[in-house]
Scaffold this motif. Structure first.
Motif, PDB file in Angstrom:
ATOM      1  N   UNK A 122       9.139  35.329 -11.125  1.00 24.60           N
ATOM      2  CA  UNK A 122       7.803  35.327 -10.551  1.00 24.60           C
ATOM      3  C   UNK A 122       7.515  36.669  -9.907  1.00 24.60           C
ATOM      4  N   UNK A 123       6.250  36.885  -9.599  1.00 24.96           N
ATOM      5  CA  UNK A 123       5.825  38.049  -8.822  1.00 24.96           C
ATOM      6  C   UNK A 123       4.962  37.533  -7.684  1.00 24.96           C
ATOM      7  N   UNK A 124       5.367  37.844  -6.475  1.00 27.09           N
ATOM      8  CA  UNK A 124       4.652  37.375  -5.298  1.00 27.09           C
ATOM      9  C   UNK A 124       4.612  38.479  -4.247  1.00 27.09           C
ATOM     10  N   UNK A 125       3.646  38.420  -3.367  1.00 25.88           N
ATOM     11  CA  UNK A 125       3.637  39.379  -2.253  1.00 25.88           C
ATOM     12  C   UNK A 125       4.836  39.133  -1.332  1.00 25.88           C
ATOM     13  N   UNK A 159      -1.070  26.666  -7.936  1.00 23.22           N
ATOM     14  CA  UNK A 159      -1.629  27.236  -6.708  1.00 23.22           C
ATOM     15  C   UNK A 159      -0.618  27.189  -5.573  1.00 23.22           C
ATOM     16  N   UNK A 160       0.591  26.682  -5.856  1.00 24.32           N
ATOM     17  CA  UNK A 160       1.606  26.479  -4.822  1.00 24.32           C
ATOM     18  C   UNK A 160       2.755  27.474  -4.987  1.00 24.32           C
ATOM     19  N   UNK A 161       2.863  28.405  -4.052  1.00 17.14           N
ATOM     20  CA  UNK A 161       3.927  29.406  -4.176  1.00 17.14           C
ATOM     21  C   UNK A 161       5.325  28.810  -3.971  1.00 17.14           C
ATOM     22  N   UNK A 162       5.415  27.725  -3.201  1.00 19.80           N
ATOM     23  CA  UNK A 162       6.734  27.109  -3.021  1.00 19.80           C
ATOM     24  C   UNK A 162       7.247  26.513  -4.334  1.00 19.80           C
ATOM     25  N   UNK A 181      11.139  26.991  -9.009  1.00 20.54           N
ATOM     26  CA  UNK A 181      11.520  27.237 -10.405  1.00 20.54           C
ATOM     27  C   UNK A 181      12.449  28.439 -10.529  1.00 20.54           C
ATOM     28  N   UNK A 182      12.167  29.490  -9.752  1.00 19.29           N
ATOM     29  CA  UNK A 182      13.042  30.665  -9.800  1.00 19.29           C
ATOM     30  C   UNK A 182      14.431  30.310  -9.268  1.00 19.29           C
TER      31      UNK A 182
END
Length: 298
Positions: free
Chosen positions: A239-242, A223-226, A231-232
């Protein structure tokens, strides 16, 4: 004793006559006389006496007149408070909001609304958009912020909030990192670090992978985008993020590449259960947001 009886009583006291009071109120004189008589019977006192063809107040009538003025002032103020929606409006409502949406778009909206309406309290229920949708459908929150999907139930009303771009996150050394744009299909051999099952974006990414002809492998569900960005940045996943997320959590070793297929856009909506009563405080918030929408990135 009710407001109408008090209003009739005060009209007679101020006019000094049943006939004049009836004319002022546009009611018949017998109607007025009967109403005052019933009030006297209910209170067990005489309110008026006649002198020089005038209706004058008894001691009991004077006491009632003083109290009636205070009651009518409170009554009028109460009516105004109900009708008038101004910056003194009080109330509370529940807002279903994922931490992702909150961090990207509500850092200014919430303080701005609080400054405009300091007496309205917002209780924020934080969860992934999937669960926020469920809470809206069950009427557990008054307003939700979610992604626009065809899975919203018929009972849920929605309003456009903003449309933003999705991007693929790649390590700077990745072979695709210098591309101007890519598709989900280009990532078929990668391990993904994406949101967990509580987030609609998880389902959208998985469905986009299936539509591209492959089943995604996961290096991380969180649940943590950071955590995903981390990891990237170590070249352990893609990853895919807005795009707005990366404006909050950028990293020098991570490249953001626009997507051009079904994952191109992130369409965010405000949702509410149209079968559930919406508090006035929530309607004010909805109107405030509609006047302060973040710009679309199309």
């Amino acid at each position: 004793m009710d407001i109408k009886q008090l209003n009739y009583f005060m009209a007679v006291a101020q006019a000094g006559s049943f006939s004049k009071a009836a004319e002022n109120l546009t009611v018949s004189q017998p109607t007025l006389s009967v109403a005052v008589k019933k009030l006297e019977e209910e209170l067990g006192v005489r309110l008026f006496y006649s002198f020089n063809r005038e209706q004058r107040l008894t001691d009991e009538g004077l006491r009632l007149m003083n109290g009636a003025r205070r009651l009518m002032d409170v009554y009028q103020q109460t009516v105004e408070d109900v009708r008038v929606m101004d910056h003194n409006t009080e109330g509370s409502f529940m807002l279903g909001l994922s931490p992702l949406f909150g961090a990207c778009f509500f850092g200014d909206l919430l303080p701005g609304f609080a400054a405009a309406y300091p007496n309205i309290h917002i209780e924020i229920v934080e969860d992934g958009a999937n669960r926020i949708d469920e809470k809206v459908a069950r009427g557990e929150v008054d307003l939700g912020v979610s992604l626009n999907t065809d899975r919203l139930t018929a009972a849920v009303e929605k309003r456009h909030f903003t449309t933003q771009r999705n991007v693929a996150l790649l390590h700077e050394s990745h072979p695709l990192a210098e591309r101007d744009s890519i598709t989900v299909a280009d990532l078929r051999n990668e391990s993904f670090a994406i949101f967990n099952h509580n987030f609609i974006l998880h389902r959208q990414i998985v469905e986009a992978c299936h539509a591209a002809g492959f089943r995604p492998r996961f290096a991380l569900l969180t649940s943590q985008w950071d955590f995903m960005v981390e990891l990237v940045s170590k070249n352990h996943a893609v990853s895919i993020l807005p795009k707005p997320v990366l404006e909050k959590q950028s990293h020098p070793h991570v490249k953001c590449i626009p997507l051009t297929d079904s994952m191109k856009y992130w369409d965010i909506v405000l949702t509410w259960n149209k079968e559930k009563y919406m508090p006035r405080s929530c309607r004010l918030f909805l109107d405030y947001i509609s006047r302060n929408l973040p710009p679309d990135d199309l």
